[in-house]
Design an enzyme around this catalytic site. Structure first.
Site, PDB file in Angstrom:
ATOM      1  N   SER A 105     -40.241 -10.896  -6.407  1.00 18.42           N
ATOM      2  CA  SER A 105     -40.492  -9.388  -7.072  1.00 18.42           C
ATOM      3  C   SER A 105     -41.407  -9.030  -8.179  1.00 18.42           C
ATOM      4  CB  SER A 105     -38.861  -8.698  -7.224  1.00 18.42           C
ATOM      5  OG  SER A 105     -38.135  -9.007  -6.133  1.00 18.42           O
ATOM      6  N   GLU A 157     -36.379   4.784   8.340  1.00 16.06           N
ATOM      7  CA  GLU A 157     -35.281   5.662   8.973  1.00 16.06           C
ATOM      8  C   GLU A 157     -33.973   4.816   8.784  1.00 16.06           C
ATOM      9  OE1 GLU A 157     -35.320   8.875   9.531  1.00 16.06           O
ATOM     10  OE2 GLU A 157     -37.342   8.703   8.712  1.00 16.06           O
ATOM     11  N   HIS A 165     -43.098   4.972  -3.463  1.00 15.93           N
ATOM     12  CA  HIS A 165     -43.508   3.651  -3.771  1.00 15.93           C
ATOM     13  C   HIS A 165     -42.193   2.728  -3.114  1.00 15.93           C
ATOM     14  CE1 HIS A 165     -43.225  -0.016  -6.154  1.00 15.93           C
ATOM     15  NE2 HIS A 165     -41.992   0.071  -6.397  1.00 15.93           N
ATOM     16  N   SER A 166     -40.957   3.268  -2.887  1.00 11.48           N
ATOM     17  CA  SER A 166     -40.133   2.613  -1.823  1.00 11.48           C
ATOM     18  C   SER A 166     -39.065   3.519  -1.658  1.00 11.48           C
ATOM     19  CB  SER A 166     -39.303   1.220  -3.076  1.00 11.48           C
ATOM     20  OG  SER A 166     -38.529   1.863  -3.706  1.00 11.48           O
TER      21      SER A 166
END
Lengths: 402, 472
Positions: free
Chosen positions: B235, B149, B364-365
């Site tokens: 990453s 959020e 996923h993100s």
């Protein structure tokens, strides 16, 4: 603990900082390029003074070695003669004796002793786990070395040929160079990545690569290139002791160079350039194998009445702009001789750095002799034309010194 | 030279007698080449220590269904010698089928209603541990929700949830010891949470403020803490797998009672580093536990487009690695499997592969909207009916260890703590300019010093061009 400085450097004592590692810098005048011998000449005290004064602005090396009296002359009698690959092996062995965390990994480094015999005998001495034969996957064993380094070991990763390390680029760039930074300094990666590169004798394009041009942009790594048995051993030791990831570039054709090196322990400074031949007329910057082409050209130039100053830059990242700058301020002319391709090579970066920093001191544009932007061909004649030859160097100097 | 061989031969034979080397091959129904150490290697110093390099018979190995059907006409007495060992031969030309007739079953302990299926292969979990596991799973849920959020509100730039994979996150962490080194992919913050990373520390990393251990240098969710033995998230996918082999190697060299544990998703197993990491760990006999979270999706790529094998568990045998498939939404099954795997990895100095089947409920993100490539019904189904947190909760409640009151107390207090942490992290000042140049090397090089001086001068000269709060 104060490390003693070699003799003939009374003025140097004033700049000596006991915490700094003393790397006796020597003048090397190889007798002849084509022969495989490398004789240490007398200890030009001017040169050593110059190099010593560099040190106060250079980085500390984590573990100060005891560097005792250096050679000021080859005729002192101490020292032992060996080939460059043996010097690398000696340095590696000494560091493995000294620190049980140092280990070696790569293809065929174990009982086979390495493709260029740099790790010969080490597996016998230290065991098959500490001198590890890996399956063929460069990205894997480089990644493995990084993981091991983050856990406390100090791996020396050997690429059988530098060109193969292109397969490890992901690990080298994204992890080796970056993880110390992105982890906020929590993890260090004290690896040494080494291997032979450069143009050999008809090895074909894939085996004649100059990876230093591709790696030079990666933040977080250091790059050094050795060229003599003396600096090979010194740089190997320094690289292993460094807390940063270091890539040590060796050259396929230099492994059998012979030289007498000191018996005492010594380390070379990773960020320092080496004064090969002091001079007045022009600064010639070079590294690795091209040093010998330059020195051969220097003989011809001396006969023609020129006095070139030859510097082996040794540290490819970062550049030793202090030594280079002092030289430029003296001679006002710069010639760079390298084996990299014209586009994007070490010479290109060095040219930019010199122009940026020493523009006011230059009497002529910086000239850079490099290989052409072609893959290295197999045929002997073609290959010879792609590498800078002494005759070209002589012509370039004559042109610059007009 | 002859002396050396005589000595090593004796050693080998005495070792054989003492450890029953010849008898410890894992039971397999088909012949396989045995990668034996050479006599030379066996006599080397490190290998003489039994705890580092020898395999012992394990107690809990299930024989796997065969890929190769035994031929009645095969004559085992006749064998061919090849590098790699003896191989039987057959005159029947038979191709190994591309897939087995039956998929590898997955190990589970609790059914969908939170009831224990069978007491057989199940390590009991104490009340204290079970309650802590549940609390952490619920905390992870709340954390994911609130940070997600916060990203939607623009307070942080990026976030990645682990919704649906809470059981894998927490139960695996609970099964490990604090000295085990964890190399995450990026969807395993629960492991760090279990190890004691506070909500404030999570928030600080997401906001990249001055208190962040990563010093503001990485995107949100790229946590890392050397104190918690949790390597900083990097990453690129799968790069941690060969590194895990290296960590295992280091732990083996130092003879530590610890293993490396590394996570990867289903998509990541397509990377070359997956092959490399597993192969190396197997050859090095490194104590590494590879946990693959098969959650069905790699951003928008479904697993049917990712590989054609029966998931990831079958790949383990290709590398000579013991593997198991586990119901990743069953916290007790994951706990059991990881605990056993860790024991085997450390005691027997070998890698283990665990495939945890699950479903990625979230996107996923925050840069992804998964309703674009999958049905909303599907997501809803997994979110509600196959929810791992609810399933474990039922079991814990059935045991009388948890109540609705505990639940609401936990959720509201965690939510409050998180909101406070976010507010505090937001206000905390950011890193100063010096941190741009630190830690590239151990000591700044000259060119970096120059660049820093140059940038400082620029900022001082024109402060209005730089964001407020940007300080030197």
């Amino acid at each position: 603990m104060a490390a003693r400085i070699h003799g003939g450097a009374a003025t140097a004592l004033s700049t000596f900082n006991p915490k700094k590692l003393v790397a006796p810098s020597r003048t090397n005048l190889p007798a002849a390029r084509s022969s495989k011998r490398c004789i240490v000449a007398g200890g030009g005290s001017d040169a050593s003074k110059k190099s010593l004064s560099v040190r106060h602005s250079q980085k500390l090396i984590a573990n100060a070695a005891v560097a005792t009296k250096a050679e000021t002359s080859a005729t002192t009698g101490t020292g032992h003669e060996l080939l460059l690959f043996e010097a690398l092996q000696e340095g590696l062995e000494e560091e493995m004796d000294r620190d049980p965390h140092v280990c070696v990994m790569g293809e065929d480094v174990g009982h086979y002793g390495g493709s260029y015999k740099v790790t010969k005998g080490l597996a016998d001495k230290f065991g098959d786990l500490r001198v590890l034969d890996t399956p063929i996957c460069e990205n894997a064993f480089t990644g493995m070395g990084i993981g091991a380094a983050m856990t406390g070991l100090r791996p020396v990763i050997e690429g059988m040929n530098m060109g193969f390390l292109l397969l490890a680029f992901n690990q080298i760039s994204n992890n080796c160079g970056m993880l110390h930074y992105t982890s906020g300094g929590q993890f260090t990666i004290p690896v040494v990545i080494r291997g032979p590169g450069g143009v050999g004798r008809q090895l074909g394009a894939e085996h004649s690569q100059r990876l230093e041009s591709y790696f030079q942009s990666i933040p977080g790594i250091q790059m050094v290139a050795c060229s003599t048995p003396y600096n090979a051993k010194g740089l190997m030791k320094a690289a292993i002791r460094s807390e940063n990831p270091v890539i040590l570039f060796e050259h396929v054709l230099l492994y059998n160079l012979k030289e007498k090196i000191p018996d005492e322990e010594y380390i070379c400074n990773l960020e320092e350039a080496e004064m090969v031949r002091p001079g007045e007329h022009i600064t010639i910057l070079t590294y690795s194998r091209m040093r010998y082409h330059v020195m051969q050209a220097a003989k011809t130039l001396v006969n023609k009445g020129y006095d070139p100053e030859v510097i082996d830059i040794r540290s490819l990242k970062p550049f030793d702009l202090y030594t280079i700058g002092n030289s430029v301020k003296k001679t006002h002319r710069v010639l760079i001789v390298e084996e990299c391709m014209r586009t994007g090579g070490i010479g290109a970066s060095l040219t930019a750095a010199i122009n940026e920093n020493f523009h006011d001191y230059l009497d002529a544009p910086v000239m850079c002799l490099s290989s052409q932007d072609v893959p290295t061909p197999y045929a002997g004649t073609l290959e010879e034309w792609t590498v800078v030859q002494p005759a070209q160097i002589v012509t370039a100097v004559e042109q610059l010194c007009q | 030279m002859a002396m050396l061989f005589a000595r090593s031969r004796n050693l080998v034979s005495s070792l054989r007698q003492n450890l029953g080397l010849s008898a410890i091959l894992i039971k397999r129904n088909h012949s396989s080449p045995r990668p034996v150490f050479t006599n030379y290697q066996l006599s080397s110093r490190v290998f003489l220590d039994p705890s580092t390099s020898f395999r012992h018979e394990s107690t809990a190995v299930e024989t796997q269904p065969d890929l190769v059907q035994q031929s009645d006409h095969e004559d085992d007495a006749q064998e061919l010698d090849f590098p790699g060992g003896k191989v039987g031969y057959t005159s029947e030309m038979k191709f190994i089928p591309e897939s087995s007739s039956r998929r590898i079953p997955c190990y589970r302990v609790l059914n969908e209603h939170g009831k224990i299926i069978s007491d057989r292969d199940f390590i009991p979990v104490s009340e204290k541990l079970a309650v802590r596991m549940y609390e952490q799973m619920a905390t992870l849920q709340v954390m994911d929700h609130i940070f997600y959020e916060a990203q939607r509100q623009g307070r942080i730039s990026f976030y990645l949830t682990s919704v649906g994979e809470e059981a894998i996150n927490i139960a695996s962490a609970a099964a490990l010891s604090p000295e085990d080194v964890v190399l995450p992919q990026y969807r395993e913050p629960g492991v760090l949470l279990w190890r004691g990373f506070t909500l404030e520390e999570f928030a600080n990393q997401c906001f990249g403020n001055k208190a962040d251990y990563g010093k503001g240098r990485q995107m949100p969710i790229h946590y890392g803490s050397n104190q918690h033995n949790y390597f900083t998230v990097s990453s690129p996918i799968a790069t941690q797998l060969p590194q895990a082999a290296g960590v295992g190697y280091a732990l083996k060299m130092e003879k530590k009672n610890a293993c490396a544990v590394t996570f990867i998703g289903d998509g990541g197993t397509s990377e070359g580093d997956f092959h490399a990491g597993l192969n190396f760990a197997a050859v090095m006999e490194a104590p590494v536990v590879f946990i693959c979270r098969n959650n069905g999706w790699a951003i928008s790529t479904h697993i049917s487009e990712q590989f054609r094998s029966d998931g990831i568990v079958v790949k383990g045998q290709a590398y000579g690695i013991r593997s198991i498939r586990v119901d990743g939404n069953d916290a007790l099954a994951v706990y059991n499997a990881v605990r056993s795997a860790r024991e085997m990895a450390v005691k027997e100095q070998r890698p283990i592969l665990i495939e945890a089947m699950t479903y990625r409920v979230g996107h996923h993100s925050t840069s992804d909207d998964s309703t674009k490539y999958r049905e909303a019904d599907e997501i809803q189904y997994w979110k509600m009916s196959r929810n791992p947190v609810n399933r474990f909760k039922k079991w814990v409640e059935d045991n009388g260890w948890w109540s609705e009151e505990d639940e609401s107390k936990l959720r509201s207090s965690t939510r409050k703590q998180l909101l406070q942490a976010i507010q505090a992290a937001e206000k905390w000042e950011k890193q100063p300019l010096t941190e741009l140049f630190n830690d590239v090397y151990d000591v700044k090089t000259k060119n970096l010093e120059e660049q820093e001086v140059g940038l400082k001068a620029l900022v001082e000269k024109q402060p209005q061009d730089y964001p407020t709060g940007f300080h030197i």
